[in-house]
Scaffold this active site. Structure first.
Site, mmCIF file in Angstrom:
data_model
loop_
_atom_site.group_PDB
_atom_site.id
_atom_site.type_symbol
_atom_site.label_atom_id
_atom_site.label_comp_id
_atom_site.label_asym_id
_atom_site.label_seq_id
_atom_site.Cartn_x
_atom_site.Cartn_y
_atom_site.Cartn_z
ATOM 1 N N HIS A 1 0.815 -1.208 0.000
ATOM 2 C CA HIS A 1 0.000 0.000 0.000
ATOM 3 C C HIS A 1 0.852 1.263 0.000
ATOM 4 C CE1 HIS A 1 -3.591 -2.210 0.020
ATOM 5 N NE2 HIS A 1 -3.587 -2.566 1.276
ATOM 6 N N ASP B 1 1.831 -14.936 -19.870
ATOM 7 C CA ASP B 1 1.597 -16.377 -19.703
ATOM 8 C C ASP B 1 1.929 -17.149 -20.971
ATOM 9 O OD1 ASP B 1 0.973 -16.782 -17.058
ATOM 10 O OD2 ASP B 1 -1.164 -16.391 -17.310
#
Length: 574
Positions: free
Chosen positions: A191, A457
């Site tokens: 964060h 991928d």
């Protein structure tokens, strides 16, 4: 003498200032046991701390929402959800009933979640352990009356250095004074990194011994473009980095000239330039960088960083918000893509020895139809608010696509019957991520409305090399002729069947591969919003006809090295 050390780049930019060492609040947890007469008091203290935390987190969310983007503000929505999570609260109450004091009960319950998150393979999910720590620290501090880390007192240019920055501490950052962030821990999905990017504050992490190398108040330079930190810089280093910062600022001004322009090659061929997003929090970046649509909405982020599945209504609102923001520009929403390096801790799925080849993405959805149908229904409901296109991930067979599309049609027909009117057709496509899908792309093209090549991928599956495994990283080769051949085949299959073909992943952002993709005839590139203007500028300088010659030549190469040499030679980079 200045010392240069290099860490992990989290947020780009160059910053100068004095070192401000930030440490966590001094909270000690007593091991004392309570007696049964004290249970009610401890439970009451815990419930009071939750009420205070609610007020504090809502205030933080409001403050962050006013000054930053929705992505940063949403961090605290997740914290509030955890405060309200029945399972989390029940564990703490049970620990108090077992004669632990309230602070100890919070620690014991929090540790269970922290260990669970830290054990996951996904870096994104590992980073969520810090959310749990932050929440537990807040609850404990409220009980003890302790002030958490306070960065609001910073009133001069500083570079904050810390072991790690909690979301609560990150929310206090003011770019007027905070010129950089350096942490020992924390990754690209932490964060503090998200907030740093929102504030355009350079940030670097992964420096385990940084606190032993710095002194509070000393001068420092941080370069978020390279990951370099300059300790004790001289006037020479300060001047050099000032020039680099000025050049970067001038570059950003120049790129704004491409706002409002078409994305087309020097010989007039249009290539659509879309944005990748995680959710509604990214739409401002999409607009400010002048994307022509959204090419990949990663819906898995709706399911992550939480303790339970998102409801249909929650999903509907998120999808509607994105679609409504795009003024009828295309919005490609990918259905839930989990598995591999993306895990949902609350589903308690069985561990697989090779999760990248296991029950992930469309395989998971087709075996868990209720989860899938909830998402599809939310998408159907949102479809009337914009130009929706639905994409199914990691399809390897025509049957998988047909089954997924049939479920979408089924949910659409059910909803149409409920509202008593027909909705517009929803375009459906597949993300081509496997050699199988690429090899049958000509047959697939007769069933789908579009293709989007998932290059990350597709590379790892073609080269049989896990892209997250350093031991085989040398085999993860985007420019290998086998990968390029599959990409060309998919593009040709789309063209032969009048179906457009896009690409997302790192190859869509790399100038060398963009040149090849233009030559192959790609219709669309989907990239992070901040890269859009620079890529538009680059495409305006190349000719598709020149790139066609290059793309034919590279397919005859023996290796990725040969391909790269040919590209460099063709683009005059040698």
């Amino acid at each position: 003498m200045p010392e240069i050390i290099t860490g992990l780049k989290l947020s780009e930019g160059i910053g100068f200032g004095s070192i401000f060492i930030s440490s966590e609040a001094d909270i000690e947890i007593s091991e004392r046991e309570i007696d049964t007469a004290q249970i009610d008091n401890e439970v009451s203290a815990y419930k009071d701390s939750i009420q205070k935390a609610h007020i504090q987190l809502r205030q933080l969310r409001e403050n962050v929402g006013e000054h930053l983007d929705e992505d940063s503000a949403a961090i605290f929505d997740a914290h509030i959800m955890m405060l309200d999570d029945p399972g989390f609260n029940e564990q703490i109450i049970n620990h108090i009933n077992n004669l632990n004091n309230a602070e100890k009960a919070i620690q014991l319950a929090g540790d269970v979640y922290i260990k669970k998150f830290e054990s996951l393979d996904s870096e994104y999910m590992k980073a969520r352990a810090l959310d749990v720590k932050d929440i537990c620290m807040r609850l404990t501090a409220n009980i003890q009356g302790v002030q958490l880390t306070d960065l609001t007192r910073v009133d001069e240019p500083v570079v904050v250095v810390a072991e790690e920055l909690t979301p609560s501490a990150s929310a206090q950052l003011d770019s007027k004074y905070v010129k950089g962030i350096i942490t020992a821990k924390g990754g690209i999905t932490s964060h503090s990194a998200i907030i740093a990017r929102s504030l355009n504050i350079p940030a670097i992490s992964g420096l385990d011994d940084i606190l032993s190398k710095v002194t509070h108040g000393d001068d420092i330079i941080i370069d978020g473009f390279t990951g370099d930190i300059v300790l004790a810089p001289t006037e020479i280093e300060m001047a050099a980095y000032s020039e680099k910062k000025k050049a970067q600022e001038e570059r950003e001004i120049k790129l704004k000239e491409f706002i409002g322009k078409e994305t087309k090659t020097l010989d007039g061929i249009n290539i659509s330039l879309y944005a990748n997003i995680k959710g509604p929090e990214d739409v401002n970046d999409v607009k400010s960088n002048d994307a022509e649509g959204i090419g990949l909405y990663r819906t898995e982020f709706l399911y992550m960083n939480r303790m339970n599945l998102p409801s249909e209504e929650e999903q509907f609102k998120a999808y509607k918000a994105v679609l409504s923001s795009q003024d009828d520009k295309p919005v490609i929403i990918r259905t839930l893509d989990i598995g591999g390096d993306k895990e949902l801790s609350y589903l308690n799925l069985p561990k697989e020895s090779n999760p990248f080849l296991g029950e992930r993405s469309i395989r998971f959805l087709l075996k868990n139809e209720e989860i899938f149908k909830t998402q599809l229904r939310a998408l159907v409901r949102a479809s009337g608010h914009g130009n929706l296109k639905v994409m199914f991930p990691m399809v390897t067979t025509i049957d998988e696509f047909n089954r997924a599309k049939a479920l979408l049609v089924e949910e659409k027909e059910k909803y149409e019957a409920e509202i008593g009117k027909k909705l517009n057709d929803i375009a459906t496509g597949v993300m081509v991520e496997t050699p199988s899908a690429a090899m049958i792309s000509d047959q697939l093209a007769k069933h789908v409305d579009f293709f989007s090549i998932g290059s990350n991928d597709l590379i790892q599956y073609t080269m049989a090399a896990d892209r997250l495994n350093d031991q085989v990283s040398d085999l993860y080769q985007p420019y290998h002729p086998s990968v390029l051949g599959l990409i060309k085949k998919v593009i040709e299959s789309g063209r032969n069947n009048n179906k457009w073909v896009g690409i997302c992943g790192e190859m869509a952002c790399d100038y060398k591969s963009i040149a090849l993709l233009a030559g192959f005839g790609i219709d669309e590139l989907s990239v992070t919003p901040k890269n859009i203007l620079a890529i538009r500028e680059y495409i305006s300088k190349i000719k598709k006809t020149d790139m066609e010659q290059l793309s034919e030549q590279v397919l005859s190469c023996d290796s990725a090295e040969d391909v790269l040499y040919l590209i460099d030679e063709h683009l005059n980079l040698t």
